[in-house]
Design a protein around this motif. Structure first.
Motif, PDB file in Angstrom:
ATOM      1  N   ASP A  11       0.828  -1.279  -0.064  1.00  0.00           N
ATOM      2  CA  ASP A  11       0.007   0.089   0.071  1.00  0.00           C
ATOM      3  C   ASP A  11       1.041   1.234  -0.043  1.00  0.00           C
ATOM      4  N   LEU A  12       2.250   1.193   0.368  1.00  0.00           N
ATOM      5  CA  LEU A  12       3.057   2.504   0.362  1.00  0.00           C
ATOM      6  C   LEU A  12       3.834   2.324  -0.846  1.00  0.00           C
ATOM      7  N   MET A  13       3.782   3.089  -1.885  1.00  0.00           N
ATOM      8  CA  MET A  13       4.201   3.209  -3.196  1.00  0.00           C
ATOM      9  C   MET A  13       5.636   3.011  -3.053  1.00  0.00           C
ATOM     10  N   SER A  14       6.340   3.902  -2.374  1.00  0.00           N
ATOM     11  CA  SER A  14       7.639   4.037  -2.211  1.00  0.00           C
ATOM     12  C   SER A  14       8.610   2.524  -2.054  1.00  0.00           C
ATOM     13  N   ASP A  15       7.737   1.830  -1.209  1.00  0.00           N
ATOM     14  CA  ASP A  15       8.160   0.313  -1.027  1.00  0.00           C
ATOM     15  C   ASP A  15       8.333  -0.384  -2.368  1.00  0.00           C
TER      16      ASP A  15
ATOM     17  N   LEU B 290       8.605   1.101  -5.440  1.00  0.00           N
ATOM     18  CA  LEU B 290       9.671   1.773  -6.353  1.00  0.00           C
ATOM     19  C   LEU B 290      11.113   1.287  -5.551  1.00  0.00           C
ATOM     20  N   MET B 291      11.077   1.285  -4.237  1.00  0.00           N
ATOM     21  CA  MET B 291      12.500   0.836  -3.952  1.00  0.00           C
ATOM     22  C   MET B 291      13.006  -0.696  -4.142  1.00  0.00           C
TER      23      MET B 291
ATOM     24  N   LEU C 273      11.184  -2.553  -6.460  1.00  0.00           N
ATOM     25  CA  LEU C 273      11.144  -3.139  -7.779  1.00  0.00           C
ATOM     26  C   LEU C 273      12.072  -2.686  -8.941  1.00  0.00           C
ATOM     27  N   LYS C 274      12.817  -1.607  -8.384  1.00  0.00           N
ATOM     28  CA  LYS C 274      13.791  -1.080  -9.353  1.00  0.00           C
ATOM     29  C   LYS C 274      14.983  -2.028  -9.560  1.00  0.00           C
TER      30      LYS C 274
END
Lengths: 129, 145
Positions: free
Chosen positions: A33-37, A39-40, A42-43
């Protein structure tokens, strides 16, 4: 897994039926639910092996779509019965993301997907290593 | 290219990164490179939306690098070294409701970019990030490269 099988498995519906650019397959999924997770983590997923990914989330906003767009995730599965606004569905059509909704909880939906053969991003990376 | 970013305009946050992605793809850059840049741009864009009173972004795409500069109006970052720690966040409940505020924004920007300049005062913050383009980052090399 074919999208039609996912819909049956999760007793779900697709919000953007007419989406012309949307894919019909899910190979792996990431849940948050936290999009930064997303992004961090799956990059690290190389694009050539990370095809046909899905984001499983309770966040029914444009930001879930933008995150999926950036990470080349082609499907979003909204859980807990969340319904996106029409503006969110319109954006999904524009950027070519399939939107699915299920009333199941995140845990149950994820468990069913995993049991059905949808991989975690870790297992995709492990297979590549 | 210049972009305006409005305070708390969460519905439109992601527009700059989405347009950046389109421009980079048009240049024939690889999906991996494009993803790396757009993650940094998106995190920075979100920071301007949820933490500042509004700002601008300037995107500059050259043959051998991509640079984007964000400038916003206050309140600034109180302590940059603390803000760079993973998990540290001053995000509002509004930001958290919208999927942000995990305290990963700045560390994530640093990890994806090749160079990062960050300066902040109570008048505002400037963030400049640069991504170097190598030959292998081109899927389709432009003729004029």
């Amino acid at each position: 897994m074919d999208i039609n099988d996912v819909l049956k498995l999760l007793d779900a519906k697709q919000f953007n039926q007419e989406c012309p650019h949307c894919v019909r397959e899910i190979n792996y999924a990431f849940v948050c639910d936290l999009m930064s997770d997303a992004l961090m983590l799956l990059k690290k997923m190389p694009s050539h092996i990370g095809a046909h990914g899905a984001l499983v989330t309770g966040l029914v906003t444009n930001q879930a779509l933008r995150t999926a767009e950036i990470l080349d995730l082609e499907t979003i599965i909204f859980v807990r019965g969340k319904t996106p606004a029409q503006s969110v569905i319109d954006l999904a059509d524009e950027i070519g993301i399939t939107l699915i909704g299920s009333s199941l909880t995140m845990y149950r939906a994820s468990g069913l997907l995993f049991k059905g053969g949808v991989k975690s991003y870790e297992s995709v990376l492990e297979e590549e290593a | 290219m210049d972009f305006q970013i409005e305070r708390n305009d969460i519905a439109n946050a992601g527009t700059v990164s989405s347009l950046t992605k389109r421009h980079l793809k048009k240049r024939g850059l690889s999906r991996s490179f494009v993803k790396r840049v757009t993650i940094g741009v998106y995190e920075a864009e979100i920071n301007v939306v949820i933490h500042s009173y509004g700002g601008t972004a300037n995107l500059n795409i050259e043959n051998d690098y991509v640079e984007i500069e964000f400038k916003d109006v206050g309140p600034g970052i109180e302590c940059i070294s603390t803000a760079m720690q993973e998990g540290f966040s001053t995000a509002s409940p509004y930001a958290i409701e919208n999927g942000f505020g995990a305290g990963m924004g700045l560390p994530n920007i640093k990890s994806v970019s090749d160079e990062m300049y960050l300066d902040s005062s109570e008048d505002g913050t400037t963030l400049r990030i640069r991504f170097y383009i190598k030959d292998e980052d081109y899927e389709n090399k432009p003729i004029n490269k």
